[in-house]
Scaffold this active site. Structure first.
Site, PDB file in Angstrom:
ATOM      1  CE  LYS A   1      -4.501   1.351   1.726  1.00  0.00           C
ATOM      2  NZ  LYS A   1      -5.604   0.983   2.636  1.00  0.00           N
TER       3      LYS A   1
ATOM      4  CE  LYS B   1      -7.117 -13.820  -5.572  1.00  0.00           C
ATOM      5  NZ  LYS B   1      -6.106 -13.472  -4.545  1.00  0.00           N
TER       6      LYS B   1
ATOM      7  CE  LYS C   1     -16.536  -9.269  -1.123  1.00  0.00           C
ATOM      8  NZ  LYS C   1     -15.471 -10.139  -0.608  1.00  0.00           N
TER       9      LYS C   1
END
Length: 326
Positions: A111, A190, A193
């Site tokens: 991140k 893949k 969400k």
């Protein structure tokens, strides 16, 4: 031997969640007390910041898991935040956690490398995960390969605490979830969400058919033979098909002379039939909201009793709980 795992309530479960993890959780159920599964709403709070949404996702996760076969007579199912002992145990572990260890954790590094904001919740995520595991004297933790590092962190923190204060924690072992059944999304990537390419487990049949018919495929002519193993539509079909159905479809691919619409229709029928019993069970559970809350309440009581035992052991070991007077 106790098995423990958690799953975040960040949205409705999709095929990737089921085949990648939930199905294997169900297979690991045994006698009551051997399997602890929790809905990790404290972890989800790092990404889901709307009160009503998090509450709804948490309840949906409980309904989905029970409907899919998680048996409260065989496994202990509870909500993470219903066991406050874990948060206190997390602090005991945090006091001995090196900053450098957390800075090396992949989720935080990734991140940060992308220039995204990384809050303290994400930074200390592995310590809370360690507390989740250690609080129940867990022996086995089923995880994907991307979570192995967190199990190693857990073992490091437990071993360090044991070295400092005496034998307190059971050192868990990771059980790598079987990823042989790759679950691609509707775009071939893949299923996730975050990629917006999912197929929901409990989607209504009519809506699911439409989504499946919109799955992206290549533009090769119908008559051209195709390699089934490299095709994501065939991979999705294989999740539900019997060995005989899979071989028959593979032969059709190699022979050519078919349209992808034919495969999509076959996939839709198999998927709808496969999840049909679970959809029916879920509707029954939706009509019994008190029953679901009882399951979670009973699970939390069982989990708290164990976590309280482990927390007291840790408190005694490090000296934050005063000994009883003689």
């Amino acid at each position: 031997m106790r098995v423990l795992s958690g799953i975040q309530p960040t949205g409705r479960f999709h095929w990737g969640n089921y085949f990648g993890a939930i199905r294997q959780y169900i297979d690991l159920q045994g006698d009551r007390g051997r399997a602890f599964y929790f809905i990790a709403n404290l972890h989800a709070l790092t990404t889901v910041r709307e009160r009503a949404t998090l509450a709804r996702y948490t309840l949906d996760a409980a309904l989905d898991l029970v409907a899919l076969g998680l048996d409260p007579e065989k496994a202990t199912l509870f909500v993470q935040s219903d066991v406050p002992e874990v948060s206190e145990l997390c602090w005991l572990l945090m006091t001995g956690t090196p900053m450098g260890l957390l800075e090396r954790c992949v989720a935080y590094k990734d991140k940060k490398a992308k220039g995204l904001a990384a809050d303290a919740g994400l930074f200390t995520y592995p310590v809370l995960m360690a507390a989740d595991i250690l609080a129940y004297d867990s022996d086995i933790v089923p995880v994907g390969e991307d979570q192995i590092q967190h199990i190693e962190v857990c073992r490091d923190l437990a071993a360090s605490f044991n070295h400092e204060f005496g034998e307190t924690f059971v050192l868990p072992k990771a059980k790598i979830l079987d990823r042989s059944a790759r679950v691609p999304g509707t775009d071939g990537e893949k299923m996730s969400k975050s990629y917006n390419n999912t197929l929901a487990v409990f989607e209504e049949p009519a809506a699911l058919r439409k989504q499946i018919m919109r799955i992206v495929t290549d533009s090769r002519p119908m008559e051209q033979p195709k390699d089934p193993e490299s095709d994501h539509l065939f991979q999705l079909y294989s999740l539900f098909a019997s060995d005989a159905q899979r071989e028959e479809m593979a032969a059709l691919y190699r022979r050519g002379g078919f349209g992808y619409g034919e495969v999509k229709k076959a996939l839709a029928e198999l998927a709808i039939d496969f999840f049909g019993p679970a959809r029916a069970r879920r509707k029954e559970l939706e009509a019994q909201p008190r029953r679901v809350r009882e399951i979670l309440g009973d699970g939390a009581a069982t989990a708290r009793a164990k976590a309280r035992e482990v927390l007291r052991r840790a408190q005694d070991a490090c000296g934050v709980r005063l000994p009883e007077p003689c």
